[in-house]
Write a protein that holds these residues in place. Sequence first.
Motif, mmCIF file in Angstrom:
data_model
loop_
_atom_site.group_PDB
_atom_site.id
_atom_site.type_symbol
_atom_site.label_atom_id
_atom_site.label_comp_id
_atom_site.label_asym_id
_atom_site.label_seq_id
_atom_site.Cartn_x
_atom_site.Cartn_y
_atom_site.Cartn_z
ATOM 1 N N HIS A 32 0.864 -1.176 0.000
ATOM 2 C CA HIS A 32 0.000 0.000 0.000
ATOM 3 C C HIS A 32 0.906 1.233 0.000
ATOM 4 C CE1 HIS A 32 -2.847 2.973 1.524
ATOM 5 N NE2 HIS A 32 -3.775 2.180 1.028
ATOM 6 N N LYS A 33 0.481 2.301 -0.653
ATOM 7 C CA LYS A 33 1.308 3.507 -0.780
ATOM 8 C C LYS A 33 1.758 4.059 0.567
ATOM 9 C CE LYS A 33 -0.049 5.298 -5.258
ATOM 10 N NZ LYS A 33 -0.594 6.426 -5.999
ATOM 11 N N VAL A 34 0.887 4.046 1.553
ATOM 12 C CA VAL A 34 1.243 4.566 2.871
ATOM 13 C C VAL A 34 2.355 3.723 3.496
ATOM 14 C CG1 VAL A 34 0.392 4.989 5.220
ATOM 15 C CG2 VAL A 34 -1.029 5.596 3.253
ATOM 16 N N THR A 35 2.207 2.403 3.413
ATOM 17 C CA THR A 35 3.230 1.498 3.946
ATOM 18 C C THR A 35 4.543 1.677 3.201
ATOM 19 O OG1 THR A 35 1.524 -0.093 4.547
ATOM 20 C CG2 THR A 35 3.776 -0.919 4.438
ATOM 21 N N ALA A 36 4.475 1.766 1.879
ATOM 22 C CA ALA A 36 5.685 1.953 1.077
ATOM 23 C C ALA A 36 6.390 3.246 1.467
ATOM 24 C CB ALA A 36 5.338 1.957 -0.408
ATOM 25 N N GLY A 37 5.632 4.304 1.696
ATOM 26 C CA GLY A 37 6.212 5.580 2.110
ATOM 27 C C GLY A 37 6.899 5.490 3.459
ATOM 28 N N LYS A 38 6.275 4.799 4.393
ATOM 29 C CA LYS A 38 6.880 4.617 5.720
ATOM 30 C C LYS A 38 8.183 3.833 5.621
ATOM 31 C CE LYS A 38 2.685 4.736 8.536
ATOM 32 N NZ LYS A 38 1.796 3.950 9.394
ATOM 33 N N LEU A 39 8.154 2.748 4.837
ATOM 34 C CA LEU A 39 9.355 1.922 4.691
ATOM 35 C C LEU A 39 10.485 2.693 4.022
ATOM 36 C CD1 LEU A 39 7.760 -1.511 3.740
ATOM 37 C CD2 LEU A 39 8.850 -0.882 5.896
ATOM 38 N N LYS A 40 10.150 3.499 3.030
ATOM 39 C CA LYS A 40 11.162 4.315 2.372
ATOM 40 C C LYS A 40 11.792 5.273 3.382
ATOM 41 C CE LYS A 40 11.971 7.161 -1.680
ATOM 42 N NZ LYS A 40 11.406 7.796 -2.866
ATOM 43 N N GLY A 41 10.968 5.876 4.218
ATOM 44 C CA GLY A 41 11.470 6.767 5.255
ATOM 45 C C GLY A 41 12.337 6.048 6.280
ATOM 46 N N GLN A 42 12.105 4.751 6.456
ATOM 47 C CA GLN A 42 12.871 3.952 7.410
ATOM 48 C C GLN A 42 14.142 3.368 6.794
ATOM 49 O OE1 GLN A 42 10.067 1.048 8.877
ATOM 50 N NE2 GLN A 42 8.716 2.623 9.692
ATOM 51 N N GLY A 43 14.375 3.673 5.505
ATOM 52 C CA GLY A 43 15.632 3.256 4.907
ATOM 53 C C GLY A 43 15.569 2.183 3.841
ATOM 54 N N VAL A 44 14.385 1.742 3.452
ATOM 55 C CA VAL A 44 14.291 0.773 2.357
ATOM 56 C C VAL A 44 14.787 1.461 1.095
ATOM 57 C CG1 VAL A 44 12.684 -0.501 0.894
ATOM 58 C CG2 VAL A 44 12.464 -0.614 3.359
ATOM 59 N N ARG A 45 15.648 0.782 0.355
ATOM 60 C CA ARG A 45 16.223 1.344 -0.860
ATOM 61 C C ARG A 45 15.865 0.475 -2.060
ATOM 62 N NH1 ARG A 45 16.650 5.274 1.975
ATOM 63 N NH2 ARG A 45 18.565 5.996 2.932
ATOM 64 N N ALA A 46 15.338 1.096 -3.081
ATOM 65 C CA ALA A 46 14.964 0.380 -4.298
ATOM 66 C C ALA A 46 16.190 -0.248 -4.945
ATOM 67 C CB ALA A 46 14.294 1.334 -5.279
ATOM 68 N N GLY A 47 16.029 -1.484 -5.397
ATOM 69 C CA GLY A 47 17.078 -2.150 -6.142
ATOM 70 C C GLY A 47 18.059 -2.954 -5.328
ATOM 71 N N MET A 48 18.045 -2.797 -4.012
ATOM 72 C CA MET A 48 19.018 -3.530 -3.203
ATOM 73 C C MET A 48 18.731 -5.026 -3.271
ATOM 74 S SD MET A 48 21.063 -1.245 -2.381
ATOM 75 C CE MET A 48 22.182 -2.094 -1.311
ATOM 76 N N PRO A 49 19.784 -5.852 -3.235
ATOM 77 C CA PRO A 49 19.624 -7.298 -3.397
ATOM 78 C C PRO A 49 18.757 -7.934 -2.309
ATOM 79 C CG PRO A 49 21.925 -6.678 -3.588
ATOM 80 C CD PRO A 49 21.188 -5.470 -3.119
ATOM 81 N N ASP A 50 18.213 -9.095 -2.668
ATOM 82 C CA ASP A 50 17.302 -9.822 -1.787
ATOM 83 C C ASP A 50 17.993 -10.528 -0.635
ATOM 84 O OD1 ASP A 50 14.800 -9.545 -3.402
ATOM 85 O OD2 ASP A 50 16.027 -10.582 -4.884
#
Length: 145
Positions: free
Chosen positions: A56-74
């Motif tokens: 969900h967009k809200v969850t994705a926004g929170k995670l991005k703010g917490q340091g989730v970075r697009a493209g990082m390995p699994d």
Amino acid sequence: MTAALKAWPAPRETRTRKKPVDWEGIEQTALFKWIDLQYPQESKLIYHVPNGGHRHKVTAGKLKGQGVRAGMPDINVDIARGGYFGLRIEFKSTPPHDAPVSPKQRDALQLLAEQGYLAIVCRGTHDAQEQIRAYMRLPKTEARQ
């Protein structure tokens, strides 16, 4: 009341949509079962970072703010071997269920390689097992004091 009025509004045609199969998740689960059996001591240092997936967009926004970075390995293998600081795996399922490596994923692998990590793409459980096995056979990287 007539039968025509009772039927109004007409019921929608219900078509059940097949849930998509998470091939990558299924294969990655099998990989981690193998890791736990093959490397019981080291398995604490081998883990998955859930950066991807649809949220969900809200969850994705929170995670991005917490340091989730697009493209990082699994998958992170925080065990130094062969002169590397660790192994990073971008995990894709086995063809034909695999997905392409995105430009952000390629960029992340390149950045990690520049920082001294072995950063690779694996397609499926078997490929990842072979790469982890080969990496774990490398000599331990000695830290300078």
